[in-house]
Design an enzyme around this catalytic site. Structure first.
Site, PDB file in Angstrom:
ATOM      1  N   TYR A  48      29.186  35.351 -28.638  1.00 33.60           N
ATOM      2  CA  TYR A  48      29.618  34.021 -28.222  1.00 33.60           C
ATOM      3  C   TYR A  48      28.539  33.278 -27.441  1.00 33.60           C
ATOM      4  O   TYR A  48      28.587  32.051 -27.335  1.00 33.60           O
ATOM      5  CB  TYR A  48      30.875  34.099 -27.343  1.00 33.60           C
ATOM      6  CG  TYR A  48      32.074  34.737 -27.987  1.00 33.60           C
ATOM      7  CD1 TYR A  48      32.120  35.045 -29.349  1.00 33.60           C
ATOM      8  CD2 TYR A  48      33.191  35.039 -27.218  1.00 33.60           C
ATOM      9  CE1 TYR A  48      33.230  35.644 -29.911  1.00 33.60           C
ATOM     10  CE2 TYR A  48      34.313  35.630 -27.781  1.00 33.60           C
ATOM     11  CZ  TYR A  48      34.319  35.934 -29.126  1.00 33.60           C
ATOM     12  OH  TYR A  48      35.429  36.533 -29.670  1.00 33.60           O
ATOM     13  N   HIS A 104      32.394  44.898 -31.891  1.00 29.60           N
ATOM     14  CA  HIS A 104      32.943  43.626 -32.379  1.00 29.60           C
ATOM     15  C   HIS A 104      33.462  43.726 -33.812  1.00 29.60           C
ATOM     16  O   HIS A 104      34.448  43.086 -34.178  1.00 29.60           O
ATOM     17  CB  HIS A 104      31.873  42.533 -32.291  1.00 29.60           C
ATOM     18  CG  HIS A 104      32.442  41.161 -32.139  1.00 29.60           C
ATOM     19  ND1 HIS A 104      31.787  40.142 -31.485  1.00 29.60           N
ATOM     20  CD2 HIS A 104      33.612  40.612 -32.551  1.00 29.60           C
ATOM     21  CE1 HIS A 104      32.523  39.048 -31.514  1.00 29.60           C
ATOM     22  NE2 HIS A 104      33.631  39.306 -32.163  1.00 29.60           N
ATOM     23  N   LEU A 183      47.694  32.448 -31.895  1.00 35.37           N
ATOM     24  CA  LEU A 183      48.380  31.200 -32.228  1.00 35.37           C
ATOM     25  C   LEU A 183      47.763  30.564 -33.470  1.00 35.37           C
ATOM     26  O   LEU A 183      47.857  29.352 -33.678  1.00 35.37           O
ATOM     27  CB  LEU A 183      48.325  30.237 -31.030  1.00 35.37           C
ATOM     28  CG  LEU A 183      48.994  30.753 -29.751  1.00 35.37           C
ATOM     29  CD1 LEU A 183      48.855  29.746 -28.621  1.00 35.37           C
ATOM     30  CD2 LEU A 183      50.466  31.088 -29.989  1.00 35.37           C
ATOM     31  N   ILE A 223      45.283  36.995 -26.666  1.00 35.84           N
ATOM     32  CA  ILE A 223      44.253  36.244 -25.938  1.00 35.84           C
ATOM     33  C   ILE A 223      44.154  34.826 -26.506  1.00 35.84           C
ATOM     34  O   ILE A 223      43.207  34.491 -27.224  1.00 35.84           O
ATOM     35  CB  ILE A 223      42.883  36.955 -25.981  1.00 35.84           C
ATOM     36  CG1 ILE A 223      42.549  37.445 -27.410  1.00 35.84           C
ATOM     37  CG2 ILE A 223      42.856  38.124 -25.017  1.00 35.84           C
ATOM     38  CD1 ILE A 223      41.119  37.939 -27.547  1.00 35.84           C
ATOM     39  N   LYS A 225      43.478  30.783 -26.715  1.00 32.64           N
ATOM     40  CA  LYS A 225      42.386  29.951 -26.200  1.00 32.64           C
ATOM     41  C   LYS A 225      42.751  28.481 -26.368  1.00 32.64           C
ATOM     42  O   LYS A 225      43.299  28.076 -27.394  1.00 32.64           O
ATOM     43  CB  LYS A 225      41.096  30.241 -26.967  1.00 32.64           C
ATOM     44  CG  LYS A 225      39.975  29.247 -26.660  1.00 32.64           C
ATOM     45  CD  LYS A 225      39.058  29.076 -27.857  1.00 32.64           C
ATOM     46  CE  LYS A 225      38.205  27.838 -27.683  1.00 32.64           C
ATOM     47  NZ  LYS A 225      37.280  27.624 -28.803  1.00 32.64           N
ATOM     48  N   SER A 226      42.456  27.694 -25.352  1.00 34.63           N
ATOM     49  CA  SER A 226      42.587  26.246 -25.445  1.00 34.63           C
ATOM     50  C   SER A 226      41.622  25.625 -24.452  1.00 34.63           C
ATOM     51  O   SER A 226      41.334  26.205 -23.404  1.00 34.63           O
ATOM     52  CB  SER A 226      44.019  25.800 -25.133  1.00 34.63           C
ATOM     53  OG  SER A 226      44.112  24.382 -25.157  1.00 34.63           O
TER      54      SER A 226
END
Length: 273
Positions: A48, A104, A183, A223, A225-226
């Site tokens: 990342y 990963h 999500l 986990i 994320k937003s």
């Protein structure tokens, strides 16, 4: 915050904050927002490119380091490069240890890579080690040829691909099932789902909150994320209601065994009729 217990006794928050595809420029601010909202698990990775900013946000938060669970992931293959990569990641993040480091993705030299994680664990640089995107055969290969049991397998898991075949296998081996894209990366499949909206109306919760509560009750670590501060706060506001057994069954019935990303295809072999 509520916690799961890993197979080595380490406690891990039942929900975390993801930083996938968050630019370094935005990471420190977004992680700070997450910590202020109550998150105590932050997920990053060498790939990342934002480990430094994650570490900076943790330092600036004023929260005791022991209260924050930090996960990173290898971008390396083989023993030497992995050992060096762990040290480089710790240096980048400005941390003395990671709470969890995972491979990963399968890379063809997984045993040597994993053995490097084992040695770093023994040296106190990592509090737990594990895998990501490994199917059951790949997990078994690690188990058979290693001394330390993987604590986690982080795999694509969401409403349309709930991964019950892998979930059962991981549970049998006392390995925690962790969901990435919980999500569906904002695709709309969750927030627009009528079953989730119907259940949410009963509790005054959104479809996303219902889905995240589902994971907690099914012993799956999610986990989300937003970058939207309100969504970040909403995603962790899931500890004041419980889904019924019938509601859990309704959500399970939405499983289509369908990948959001189509990768890695090796995971598809886990599906059972």
């Amino acid at each position: 915050m509520e916690y799961f217990e890993l197979n080595n006794g380490v406690k891990i928050p039942v929900i975390g904050y993801g930083t996938y595809l968050t630019s370094p420029r935005m990471t420190e601010k977004s992680v700070s927002t997450a910590l202020e909202a109550g998150y105590r698990l932050i997920d990053t990775a060498q790939n990342y490119g934002n480990e430094h900013e994650v570490g900076a946000a943790i330092k600036k938060s004023g929260i005791n380091r022991s209260e924050i669970f930090v996960t990173s992931k290898t971008q390396t293959s083989g023993y030497r490069s992995t050992k060096a990569g762990i040290d480089a990641s710790l240096d980048a993040a400005g941390l003395d240890y990671f709470d969890l480091m995972i491979i990963h993705w399968p890379n063809g030299n997984d045993l040597e890579t994993y053995h490097a994680l084992e040695d770093a664990y023994q040296e106190g640089k990592l509090r737990a080690i594990g895998l990501s995107n490994f199917n059951h055969l790949q997990v078994q290969e690690i188990i058979k040829n290693s001394q330390i049991m993987p604590a986690i397998d982080q795999i694509e898991t969401h409403l349309r691909w709930q991964q019950w075949g892998m979930h059962e296998f991981l549970a049998q081996n006392n390995i925690l099932h962790e969901a990435w894209a919980p999500l569906e990366e904002g695709s709309g499949s969750v927030i627009g789902n009528e079953t989730l909206k119907q259940i949410g109306a009963k509790y005054g919760k959104s479809a996303a909150q219902v889905m995240l509560r589902f994971y907690v009750q099914e012993h799956i670590l999610a986990i989300p994320k937003s970058l939207n501060p309100q969504h970040v706060k909403d995603d962790i506001d899931i500890f004041d209601f419980n889904l019924t057994e019938d509601e859990l069954k309704m959500i399970k019935a939405e499983d289509q065994k369908s990948s959001e990303s189509g990768w890695p295809t090796s995971m598809m072999m886990e599906e059972k009729d």
